[in-house]
Design a protein around this motif. Structure first.
Motif: not given
Length: 242
Positions: A38-39, A41-43, A225, A231-234
């Motif tokens: 998941l991490f 995939e968030s970048g 998180l 939000d990790l992507a943010e």
């Protein structure tokens, strides 16, 4: 600035502690590899992993879980927790870990840690965990009489990748990063500093980013998180150079 999502392992599960207290653990999942995915995939390009059981035992206790994480994550895995011997360091590098975090060993056997840093330039991170300004070790169970900055300065010429600074009084409590203490440490040493402990939300990322020029390499975040406060992507987008 690097944002390191954190995976803390206790009994093979993904947990977060409050102030480093093993009796105050919140379980967030029993599949570390799935959380890793998941991490990614968030970048996320960096991942911070802690073998909490290993921190107290002084040797690896969650090897299988760490190996699954390394196999799943496409970026750089930074690992800490009970790594105090040459065999531990070499074994984890062979397993695919990119950076090793050493805390208790840094205080109790600094020459060993310096030697590892020279043999593996840019791959050893020294953890300087603070309780009221003093270094804490053994999974934060013991507090020394050594000031954080004094320990940090011992490694300035050793080639360590970074200092990982954690304010134990804020860790896992969502109180916000101790920015003043973190930046002050970065200004007093020539080694990049990673902030850790207390990230509550995007405002902490925003507050730390301007200090990248003062030597702040990155920030570790966990509970914010998992609780959905960050939000990790943010966070990753905000942390990128302007």
């Amino acid at each position: 600035m690097i944002v390191f999502p954190a995976i803390d392992l206790k009994g093979g599960q993904v947990v977060r502690l409050a102030e480093g207290d093993m009796d105050r653990a919140t379980v967030y999942g029993d599949d570390p590899a799935a959380q890793t995915k998941l991490f990614a995939e968030s970048g996320a390009e960096y991942l911070h992993v802690v073998d909490l059981d290993g921190s107290f035992a002084g040797s690896a206790q969650n090897r299988e879980a760490v190996e699954r994480i390394v196999a799943t994550f496409p970026g750089i895995v930074q690992l800490g927790g009970g790594i105090r011997k040459r065999a531990d360091v070499e074994g984890w590098f062979e397993a695919g870990v990119s950076r090793i975090v050493m805390g208790s060993a840094a205080l109790k056997d600094p020459e060993f840690v310096k030697g590892m840093a020279r043999e593996h330039p840019g791959a050893i991170v020294v953890a300087v965990d603070a309780k009221d300004g003093m270094v804490a070790t053994e999974g934060w169970a013991e507090v020394s009489d050594v000031p954080v900055v004094d320990l940090a300065r011992r490694f300035e010429d050793a080639g360590v990748a970074a200092l990982l600074f954690t304010d134990i009084g804020r860790d896992g409590l969502l109180k916000g990063v101790n920015i003043d203490a973190t930046v002050e440490l970065a200004r007093q040493v020539a080694i990049p500093v990673i902030a850790s402990g207390g990230v509550a939300g995007i405002e902490d990322i925003a507050a730390l980013k301007p200090h990248a020029e003062n030597g702040i390499e990155g920030v570790i975040t966990g509970r914010a998180l998992y609780d959905g406060r960050l939000d990790l992507a943010e966070a990753l987008a905000l942390a990128k150079p302007s």
